[in-house]
Enzyme design. Structure first.
Site, PDB file in Angstrom:
ATOM      1  N   CYS A  65       0.701  -1.192   0.024  1.00  0.00           N
ATOM      2  CA  CYS A  65      -0.199  -0.105  -0.018  1.00  0.00           C
ATOM      3  C   CYS A  65       0.898   1.148   0.129  1.00  0.00           C
ATOM      4  O   CYS A  65       2.277   1.062   0.016  1.00  0.00           O
ATOM      5  CB  CYS A  65      -1.077  -0.111   1.058  1.00  0.00           C
ATOM      6  SG  CYS A  65      -0.383   0.159   3.041  1.00  0.00           S
ATOM      7  N   HIS A  98      13.048 -15.674  13.188  1.00  0.00           N
ATOM      8  CA  HIS A  98      12.616 -15.479  14.844  1.00  0.00           C
ATOM      9  C   HIS A  98      11.137 -15.581  15.185  1.00  0.00           C
ATOM     10  O   HIS A  98      10.860 -15.992  16.067  1.00  0.00           O
ATOM     11  CB  HIS A  98      13.533 -14.225  15.321  1.00  0.00           C
ATOM     12  CG  HIS A  98      14.876 -14.344  15.500  1.00  0.00           C
ATOM     13  ND1 HIS A  98      15.500 -13.573  16.081  1.00  0.00           N
ATOM     14  CD2 HIS A  98      15.696 -15.365  14.898  1.00  0.00           C
ATOM     15  CE1 HIS A  98      16.915 -13.854  16.216  1.00  0.00           C
ATOM     16  NE2 HIS A  98      16.996 -15.061  15.455  1.00  0.00           N
TER      17      HIS A  98
END
Length: 152
Positions: A65, A98
């Site tokens: 966007c 992670h």
């Protein structure tokens, strides 16, 4: 991997570069629109992308966007969608390794084509470091997030 790609009108000029970067990284893009620079609402296209991941039609997604912020907020309202804005390669990979991020949010008015060409492969080349890879502390943290998500 099949990668869902979607954008609003502000992200449309960058979408072709993202699609090509997905292909260049050896993955198959699923183009969910928009298909022009005519104004549209980013939540509609963010939802299409999120539903594709929820239905296992795609393993990951990339949404574009204007700033990346609105799409990121919308994506994170969907169960099982873990999205982050990443405008650097470290974050694009680290979010997957992670934190098990599955949606990369980009600002079409923030990043340019050359940066996209390195962000997309960083995101797609990363793999979550769960328990099977010795990432016990990462799995512990991700499981806490999963519990938070299920409490909504």
């Amino acid at each position: 991997m099949k990668i869902a790609v979607a954008c609003d009108h502000a992200g449309f000029p960058l979408k072709a570069v993202v699609l090509e970067a997905v292909r260049a990284a050896g993955h198959e893009p699923l183009d969910l629109g928009t298909d022009s620079a005519e104004p549209v609402d980013f939540p509609d296209f963010t939802e299409k992308l999120g539903r594709a991941i929820q239905k296992s039609e795609a393993e990951r997604g990339i949404i574009i966007c204007g700033s990346g912020i609105g799409a990121c907020i919308a994506a994170n309202k969907m169960k099982g969608i873990w999205a982050a804005i990443c405008h650097d390669t470290y974050s694009a990979a680290q979010g997957v390794v992670h934190d098990n991020m599955n949606v990369l949010c980009l600002g079409g008015r923030v990043v340019g084509p050359e940066l996209v060409k390195v962000l997309v492969p960083a995101f797609l080349g990363a793999h979550y470091m769960g328990l099977e890879k010795g990432g016990e502390r990462f799995a512990r943290r991700v499981n806490k997030i999963v519990r938070m998500e299920s409490d909504r």
